[in-house]
Design an enzyme around this catalytic site. Structure first.
Site, PDB file in Angstrom:
ATOM      1  N   HIS A   1       0.868  -1.175   0.000  1.00 32.41           N
ATOM      2  CA  HIS A   1       0.000   0.000   0.000  1.00 32.41           C
ATOM      3  C   HIS A   1       0.909   1.231   0.000  1.00 32.41           C
ATOM      4  O   HIS A   1       1.030   1.930   1.007  1.00 32.41           O
ATOM      5  CB  HIS A   1      -0.909   0.021   1.233  1.00 32.41           C
ATOM      6  CG  HIS A   1      -1.975  -1.033   1.244  1.00 32.41           C
ATOM      7  ND1 HIS A   1      -1.722  -2.360   1.475  1.00 32.41           N
ATOM      8  CD2 HIS A   1      -3.314  -0.944   1.051  1.00 32.41           C
ATOM      9  CE1 HIS A   1      -2.865  -3.049   1.425  1.00 32.41           C
ATOM     10  NE2 HIS A   1      -3.845  -2.205   1.169  1.00 32.41           N
TER      11      HIS A   1
ATOM     12  N   TRP B   1      -4.610   5.506   0.003  1.00 31.01           N
ATOM     13  CA  TRP B   1      -6.056   5.750  -0.148  1.00 31.01           C
ATOM     14  C   TRP B   1      -6.360   7.199  -0.543  1.00 31.01           C
ATOM     15  O   TRP B   1      -7.523   7.562  -0.695  1.00 31.01           O
ATOM     16  CB  TRP B   1      -6.783   5.431   1.169  1.00 31.01           C
ATOM     17  CG  TRP B   1      -6.781   3.976   1.507  1.00 31.01           C
ATOM     18  CD1 TRP B   1      -7.734   3.058   1.187  1.00 31.01           C
ATOM     19  CD2 TRP B   1      -5.778   3.259   2.249  1.00 31.01           C
ATOM     20  NE1 TRP B   1      -7.385   1.826   1.675  1.00 31.01           N
ATOM     21  CE2 TRP B   1      -6.199   1.917   2.332  1.00 31.01           C
ATOM     22  CE3 TRP B   1      -4.562   3.616   2.849  1.00 31.01           C
ATOM     23  CZ2 TRP B   1      -5.456   0.929   2.984  1.00 31.01           C
ATOM     24  CZ3 TRP B   1      -3.825   2.640   3.496  1.00 31.01           C
ATOM     25  CH2 TRP B   1      -4.267   1.322   3.560  1.00 31.01           C
TER      26      TRP B   1
ATOM     27  N   GLU C   1      -6.184  -4.639  -6.037  1.00 33.95           N
ATOM     28  CA  GLU C   1      -7.566  -4.116  -5.925  1.00 33.95           C
ATOM     29  C   GLU C   1      -7.806  -2.928  -6.844  1.00 33.95           C
ATOM     30  O   GLU C   1      -8.581  -2.023  -6.534  1.00 33.95           O
ATOM     31  CB  GLU C   1      -7.886  -3.757  -4.457  1.00 33.95           C
ATOM     32  CG  GLU C   1      -7.907  -4.987  -3.571  1.00 33.95           C
ATOM     33  CD  GLU C   1      -8.291  -4.703  -2.113  1.00 33.95           C
ATOM     34  OE1 GLU C   1      -8.612  -3.559  -1.778  1.00 33.95           O
ATOM     35  OE2 GLU C   1      -8.281  -5.673  -1.323  1.00 33.95           O
TER      36      GLU C   1
ATOM     37  N   TRP D   1     -10.338   2.983  -4.828  1.00 29.87           N
ATOM     38  CA  TRP D   1      -9.956   3.517  -3.509  1.00 29.87           C
ATOM     39  C   TRP D   1      -8.452   3.682  -3.307  1.00 29.87           C
ATOM     40  O   TRP D   1      -8.022   4.105  -2.247  1.00 29.87           O
ATOM     41  CB  TRP D   1     -10.558   2.684  -2.385  1.00 29.87           C
ATOM     42  CG  TRP D   1     -10.397   1.189  -2.555  1.00 29.87           C
ATOM     43  CD1 TRP D   1      -9.334   0.442  -2.196  1.00 29.87           C
ATOM     44  CD2 TRP D   1     -11.357   0.291  -3.121  1.00 29.87           C
ATOM     45  NE1 TRP D   1      -9.553  -0.874  -2.507  1.00 29.87           N
ATOM     46  CE2 TRP D   1     -10.788  -1.001  -3.065  1.00 29.87           C
ATOM     47  CE3 TRP D   1     -12.634   0.445  -3.677  1.00 29.87           C
ATOM     48  CZ2 TRP D   1     -11.458  -2.138  -3.548  1.00 29.87           C
ATOM     49  CZ3 TRP D   1     -13.288  -0.685  -4.153  1.00 29.87           C
ATOM     50  CH2 TRP D   1     -12.706  -1.948  -4.084  1.00 29.87           C
TER      51      TRP D   1
ATOM     52  N   TYR E   1     -14.259  -9.833  -0.265  1.00 29.33           N
ATOM     53  CA  TYR E   1     -14.610  -9.961   1.147  1.00 29.33           C
ATOM     54  C   TYR E   1     -16.088 -10.250   1.362  1.00 29.33           C
ATOM     55  O   TYR E   1     -16.938  -9.780   0.597  1.00 29.33           O
ATOM     56  CB  TYR E   1     -14.241  -8.668   1.885  1.00 29.33           C
ATOM     57  CG  TYR E   1     -12.759  -8.587   2.169  1.00 29.33           C
ATOM     58  CD1 TYR E   1     -12.223  -9.129   3.322  1.00 29.33           C
ATOM     59  CD2 TYR E   1     -11.892  -8.001   1.254  1.00 29.33           C
ATOM     60  CE1 TYR E   1     -10.863  -9.082   3.577  1.00 29.33           C
ATOM     61  CE2 TYR E   1     -10.523  -7.942   1.501  1.00 29.33           C
ATOM     62  CZ  TYR E   1     -10.022  -8.488   2.663  1.00 29.33           C
ATOM     63  OH  TYR E   1      -8.672  -8.451   2.923  1.00 29.33           O
TER      64      TYR E   1
ATOM     65  N   GLU F   1      -6.929 -12.249  -1.103  1.00 34.06           N
ATOM     66  CA  GLU F   1      -7.470 -11.706   0.159  1.00 34.06           C
ATOM     67  C   GLU F   1      -8.937 -12.083   0.247  1.00 34.06           C
ATOM     68  O   GLU F   1      -9.690 -11.890  -0.715  1.00 34.06           O
ATOM     69  CB  GLU F   1      -7.435 -10.169   0.187  1.00 34.06           C
ATOM     70  CG  GLU F   1      -6.100  -9.545   0.420  1.00 34.06           C
ATOM     71  CD  GLU F   1      -6.177  -8.020   0.538  1.00 34.06           C
ATOM     72  OE1 GLU F   1      -7.147  -7.496   1.130  1.00 34.06           O
ATOM     73  OE2 GLU F   1      -5.269  -7.365   0.027  1.00 34.06           O
TER      74      GLU F   1
ATOM     75  N   ARG G   1      -5.593  -9.496   8.196  1.00 28.19           N
ATOM     76  CA  ARG G   1      -4.851  -9.442   9.458  1.00 28.19           C
ATOM     77  C   ARG G   1      -5.743  -9.390  10.711  1.00 28.19           C
ATOM     78  O   ARG G   1      -6.882  -8.937  10.652  1.00 28.19           O
ATOM     79  CB  ARG G   1      -3.911  -8.240   9.429  1.00 28.19           C
ATOM     80  CG  ARG G   1      -4.610  -6.909   9.318  1.00 28.19           C
ATOM     81  CD  ARG G   1      -3.687  -5.815   8.806  1.00 28.19           C
ATOM     82  NE  ARG G   1      -4.234  -4.485   9.127  1.00 28.19           N
ATOM     83  CZ  ARG G   1      -3.835  -3.750  10.143  1.00 28.19           C
ATOM     84  NH1 ARG G   1      -2.890  -4.178  10.957  1.00 28.19           N
ATOM     85  NH2 ARG G   1      -4.364  -2.568  10.373  1.00 28.19           N
TER      86      ARG G   1
HETATM   87  C1  BMA Z   1      -6.286  -2.646   5.199  1.00 29.52           C
HETATM   88  C2  BMA Z   1      -6.529  -2.460   6.688  1.00 29.52           C
HETATM   89  C3  BMA Z   1      -5.637  -1.318   7.128  1.00 29.52           C
HETATM   90  C4  BMA Z   1      -4.176  -1.629   6.773  1.00 29.52           C
HETATM   91  C5  BMA Z   1      -4.035  -1.988   5.304  1.00 29.52           C
HETATM   92  C6  BMA Z   1      -2.635  -2.410   4.934  1.00 29.52           C
HETATM   93  O1  BMA Z   1      -7.157  -3.547   4.644  1.00 29.52           O
HETATM   94  O2  BMA Z   1      -6.202  -3.635   7.383  1.00 29.52           O
HETATM   95  O3  BMA Z   1      -5.760  -1.146   8.515  1.00 29.52           O
HETATM   96  O4  BMA Z   1      -3.354  -0.542   7.081  1.00 29.52           O
HETATM   97  O5  BMA Z   1      -4.941  -3.011   4.986  1.00 29.52           O
HETATM   98  O6  BMA Z   1      -2.223  -3.556   5.622  1.00 29.52           O
END
Ligand code: BMA
Length: 366
Positions: free
Chosen positions: A126, A137, A189, A194, A260, A294, A326
């Site tokens: 990210h 984002w 994604e 986003w 998801y 994911e 996570r």
């Molecule tokens: C997202 C969330 C965020 C995180 C990001 C990168 O889906 O879990 O809190 O910072 O992933 O791991």
């Protein structure tokens, strides 16, 4: 007669060659022997079942942080995930820890430990918005991708960001000093809008250029040869949308997707099936690896999500892995978890899922 038979055999062999590649080789022609071996291992394991994956599994879990060898998955099912996801966001700006508070030095250690026990590693990124200094984002603009491409105002600075990524991957070494081969899942994604590299933020052509530029820079300029590259949009309606921004078979080793559950099981099943069908069919036809990069249901409010919602869907497909996101450790984000932790009321549902013969944990792949 013998000659004719031999000729027929050779011809049959050639026909077979055009249908199916003889050996599965990574897109990087200079891939290290370990990277070639990892790719071939993925194909072998594909015949065995679907690997269980979890993000940040060694780094922290629900209510704990950086306890040596600890893992929420292991606490609940008695074994580690086979596929282990980590996140590189903030490495590009030179931070010593990622956006989720994992120190990169620790992440390198987790890679070494995971590799030593025969686990497989996959990295997401990210990366920040170079134009605004905001996060991944921060996506109000539609010019960021263009600005990092050759000729763009941020191109040379962006290469310094890629340098830091390259340095990280080149620091992944096993106990014998060999590079650890891993999966890099970049610009993910992107069918959503986003992230600054999303579908509303750049044209398909700009996205493809971003991808090919990144792969070529890491591989050919920085000589990073321990990577397999994974393509993973979010949900898509059909093949056309899935491949709209696909950079081409020469730039992708793994075709995957993110999807998801959010409370509507029919909706979830629909998009899981669309994605699974696209990636498994395409992978079989082109000699790639298909995966669910994911998934999960945040906070696990459904007591039978794993055994009755997810499993019946994925059981129908030949997928390499399914990765759950996570389990945060922070007290203010206690609902952000995707696999049960010890003591969670529905942990048995996960155990039942993991005990299915076609769901593979670390022991099953070694
Ligand atoms: C997202 C969330 C965020 C995180 C990001 C990168 O889906 O879990 O809190 O910072 O992933 O791991």
């Amino acid at each position: 007669m013998k000659k004719i038979a031999l000729l027929a055999g050779v011809l049959a062999g050639c026909v077979a060659c055009t249908q199916k590649p003889a050996a599965h080789l990574p897109i990087d022609k200079n891939a290290s022997p370990q990277t070639v071996a990892l790719y071939q291992r993925l194909f072998t394991l594909l015949d065995k079942g679907i690997m269980l994956g979890h993000q940040d599994d060694y780094a922290y879990g629900h209510n704990w942080y950086n306890e040596p060898q600890r893992s929420d998955v292991n606490d609940v099912v008695g074994d580690y995930p086979a596929m282990n996801g980590y996140e590189l966001g903030d490495i590009e700006i030179g931070n010593d820890r990622n956006l989720d508070s994992i120190y990169f030095d620790n992440m390198k250690l987790y890679a070494k430990q995971t590799h030593a026990r025969g686990g497989i590693l996959t990295y997401s990124w990210h990366g920040n918005n170079i134009a605004t200094g905001g996060t991944a984002w921060d996506c109000a603009q539609d010019t960021v991708v263009r600005s990092v491409l050759p000729g763009g105002v941020h191109h040379s600075q962006y290469l310094t960001w890629l340098d830091r990524l390259a340095d990280f991957f080149l620091d992944l070494k096993d106990a014998d000093g060999n590079y650890i081969a891993v999966i890099f899942r970049l610009y993910h994604e992107h069918s959503g809008g986003w992230f600054w590299w999303g579908s509303k933020q750049c044209t398909p052509d700009e996205y493809k250029q971003l991808w090919t530029m990144t792969v070529a820079y890491l591989r050919d300029t920085k000589n990073v040869h321990n990577l397999l590259y994974a393509y993973s949009p979010d949900v898509t309606e059909n093949k056309e949308q899935y491949f709209e921004r696909y950079p081409g078979d020469d730039y992708v080793d793994i075709v995957a997707f993110d999807c998801y559950a959010r409370g509507d099981n029919e909706h979830y099943a629909k998009y899981m099936n669309i994605g699974a069908q696209i990636v498994t069919e395409y992978a079989a036809a082109t000699g790639k690896i298909p995966a669910i990069s994911e998934t999960g249901y945040e906070g696990l409010p459904d007591s039978v999500y794993f055994s009755e919602v997810l499993y019946p869907i994925i059981h129908e497909y030949k997928l390499s892995w399914v990765l759950f996101w996570r389990n945060t450790f922070e007290l203010h984000r206690r609902d952000h978890f995707y696999v049960p932790y010890k003591g969670f009321p529905y942990e048995e549902d996960f155990v039942e899922f993991v005990n299915q013969p076609d769901i593979l944990t670390n022991k099953d792949i070694n």
